[in-house]
Design a protein around this motif. Sequence first.
Motif, short mmCIF file in Angstrom:
data_model
loop_
_atom_site.label_atom_id
_atom_site.label_comp_id
_atom_site.label_asym_id
_atom_site.label_seq_id
_atom_site.Cartn_x
_atom_site.Cartn_y
_atom_site.Cartn_z
N VAL A 115 0.85 -1.18 0.00
CA VAL A 115 0.00 0.00 0.00
C VAL A 115 0.89 1.24 0.00
CG1 VAL A 115 -1.70 1.32 1.33
CG2 VAL A 115 -1.91 -1.16 1.15
N LYS A 116 0.56 2.19 -0.87
CA LYS A 116 1.28 3.46 -0.94
C LYS A 116 0.41 4.54 -0.31
CE LYS A 116 4.98 2.27 -3.26
NZ LYS A 116 6.31 2.39 -2.68
N ASN A 117 1.06 5.46 0.39
CA ASN A 117 0.36 6.49 1.14
C ASN A 117 0.77 7.88 0.67
OD1 ASN A 117 -0.79 4.55 3.01
ND2 ASN A 117 1.26 4.38 3.86
N ILE A 118 -0.23 8.69 0.32
CA ILE A 118 0.01 10.06 -0.14
C ILE A 118 -0.78 11.00 0.75
CG2 ILE A 118 -0.17 11.66 -2.08
CD1 ILE A 118 -0.40 9.13 -3.90
N VAL B 135 -8.51 1.94 -3.64
CA VAL B 135 -8.15 3.29 -3.20
C VAL B 135 -9.07 3.72 -2.05
CG1 VAL B 135 -7.92 5.72 -3.88
CG2 VAL B 135 -7.41 3.91 -5.54
N LYS B 136 -8.47 4.30 -1.03
CA LYS B 136 -9.23 4.90 0.07
C LYS B 136 -8.76 6.35 0.21
CE LYS B 136 -11.23 1.02 1.61
NZ LYS B 136 -11.10 0.17 0.44
N MET B 137 -9.72 7.24 0.44
CA MET B 137 -9.39 8.66 0.56
C MET B 137 -10.14 9.25 1.74
SD MET B 137 -9.82 11.59 -2.34
CE MET B 137 -10.97 12.84 -1.84
N SER B 138 -9.46 10.09 2.50
CA SER B 138 -10.14 10.82 3.57
C SER B 138 -9.80 12.29 3.43
CB SER B 138 -9.71 10.30 4.95
OG SER B 138 -8.37 10.62 5.19
N GLU B 139 -10.70 13.14 3.93
CA GLU B 139 -10.53 14.59 3.84
C GLU B 139 -10.72 15.21 5.21
OE1 GLU B 139 -13.68 15.93 1.29
OE2 GLU B 139 -13.22 14.47 -0.27
N VAL B 140 -9.90 16.20 5.52
CA VAL B 140 -10.09 16.99 6.73
C VAL B 140 -10.10 18.44 6.29
CG1 VAL B 140 -9.19 17.64 8.99
CG2 VAL B 140 -8.93 15.29 8.19
N HIS B 141 -11.25 19.09 6.47
CA HIS B 141 -11.40 20.46 5.99
C HIS B 141 -11.02 21.51 7.02
CE1 HIS B 141 -13.48 19.16 2.33
NE2 HIS B 141 -14.04 18.24 3.11
N GLY B 142 -11.13 21.22 8.28
CA GLY B 142 -10.80 22.21 9.31
C GLY B 142 -11.56 23.51 9.08
N MET B 143 -10.85 24.61 9.16
CA MET B 143 -11.44 25.93 8.93
C MET B 143 -11.16 26.34 7.48
SD MET B 143 -12.82 27.10 11.78
CE MET B 143 -12.69 28.87 11.78
N ALA B 144 -11.39 25.43 6.57
CA ALA B 144 -11.01 25.61 5.18
C ALA B 144 -11.54 26.90 4.57
CB ALA B 144 -11.48 24.42 4.35
N GLN B 145 -12.77 27.26 4.86
CA GLN B 145 -13.34 28.45 4.25
C GLN B 145 -12.75 29.73 4.82
OE1 GLN B 145 -17.58 27.93 4.54
NE2 GLN B 145 -17.63 26.61 2.76
N THR C 36 -6.31 18.90 4.65
CA THR C 36 -5.50 17.74 4.28
C THR C 36 -6.40 16.68 3.67
OG1 THR C 36 -5.72 16.65 6.42
CG2 THR C 36 -3.81 18.08 6.13
N THR C 37 -5.81 15.93 2.77
CA THR C 37 -6.46 14.73 2.27
C THR C 37 -5.42 13.62 2.30
OG1 THR C 37 -5.97 15.17 -0.05
CG2 THR C 37 -8.08 15.96 0.77
N GLN C 38 -5.91 12.43 2.51
CA GLN C 38 -5.04 11.26 2.54
C GLN C 38 -5.54 10.28 1.48
OE1 GLN C 38 -4.76 9.80 6.59
NE2 GLN C 38 -4.37 11.84 7.38
N VAL C 39 -4.64 9.86 0.62
CA VAL C 39 -4.99 8.90 -0.43
C VAL C 39 -4.07 7.70 -0.25
CG1 VAL C 39 -5.11 8.45 -2.91
CG2 VAL C 39 -5.68 10.74 -2.03
N ARG C 40 -4.70 6.53 -0.07
CA ARG C 40 -3.95 5.29 0.08
C ARG C 40 -4.38 4.36 -1.04
NH1 ARG C 40 -4.28 2.31 5.04
NH2 ARG C 40 -2.06 1.95 4.75
N PHE C 41 -3.41 3.69 -1.68
CA PHE C 41 -3.76 2.79 -2.77
C PHE C 41 -2.84 1.59 -2.80
CE2 PHE C 41 -0.51 5.48 -4.58
CZ PHE C 41 0.16 4.69 -5.52
N GLY C 42 -3.38 0.50 -3.34
CA GLY C 42 -2.63 -0.74 -3.45
C GLY C 42 -3.57 -1.85 -3.89
N GLU C 43 -3.14 -3.09 -3.69
CA GLU C 43 -3.99 -4.23 -4.04
C GLU C 43 -5.22 -4.28 -3.14
OE1 GLU C 43 -3.34 -8.93 -3.88
OE2 GLU C 43 -1.82 -7.85 -5.03
#
Length: 193
Positions: A4-7, A35-45, A51-58
């Motif tokens: 699994v690769k983590n970005i 692929v799994k992705m998570s998002e953290v928006h915080g006080m984005a506006q 931050t976003t996290q993208v993990r991918f692999g078999e």
Amino acid sequence: MAEVKNILLCGVGGQGIILASKILANGLINAGYDVKMSEVHGMAQRGGSVTTQVRFGEKVHSPIIGKGQADILVSFETMETSKWLDYVKPQGQVVMNDYEIPSAPILSGAATYPTGIIEDISQKIHTTVLKGSELASQIGNIKTMNVIIVGALVKAMGLDASIDWDKVIKANVKEKFVDINIKAFKLGMDQVK
């Protein structure tokens, strides 16, 4: 690919990080990865951290990347790079946008923007530095900075050969912006040697 690769992508609200992550995730899905992705928006506006996290692999079981687990940190804003650097593996790498967005304390005069961030990080870990705003201005649309950064990330990770990124971009941006975003993506790839 069994491993699994983590970005980890980080920046400030309004920089197009969510779109960048969706382009990346959709391209990886099209290539057959789990692929799994998570998002953290915080006080984005309000110009806060995103931050976003993208993990991918078999097979990926969780979307969350822990400290010291990211293969690559992709930073859209200079100071944000420092905040998230401890998430990168010792043998990992950083793709960093040389672009400063002063935080509220800096704008109010209560703090100053730190200096030497790029030099400090470049001494610690393999780092590719982009001048995303200058590159985006060259092609005529500052809002393409996020896609330039995705292009650099794709090249840095060696994901450029097997995925039809033009098709992915067409599926994720409004039709009138497809051509300039494809151009931006290729310009970002050209920045990584």
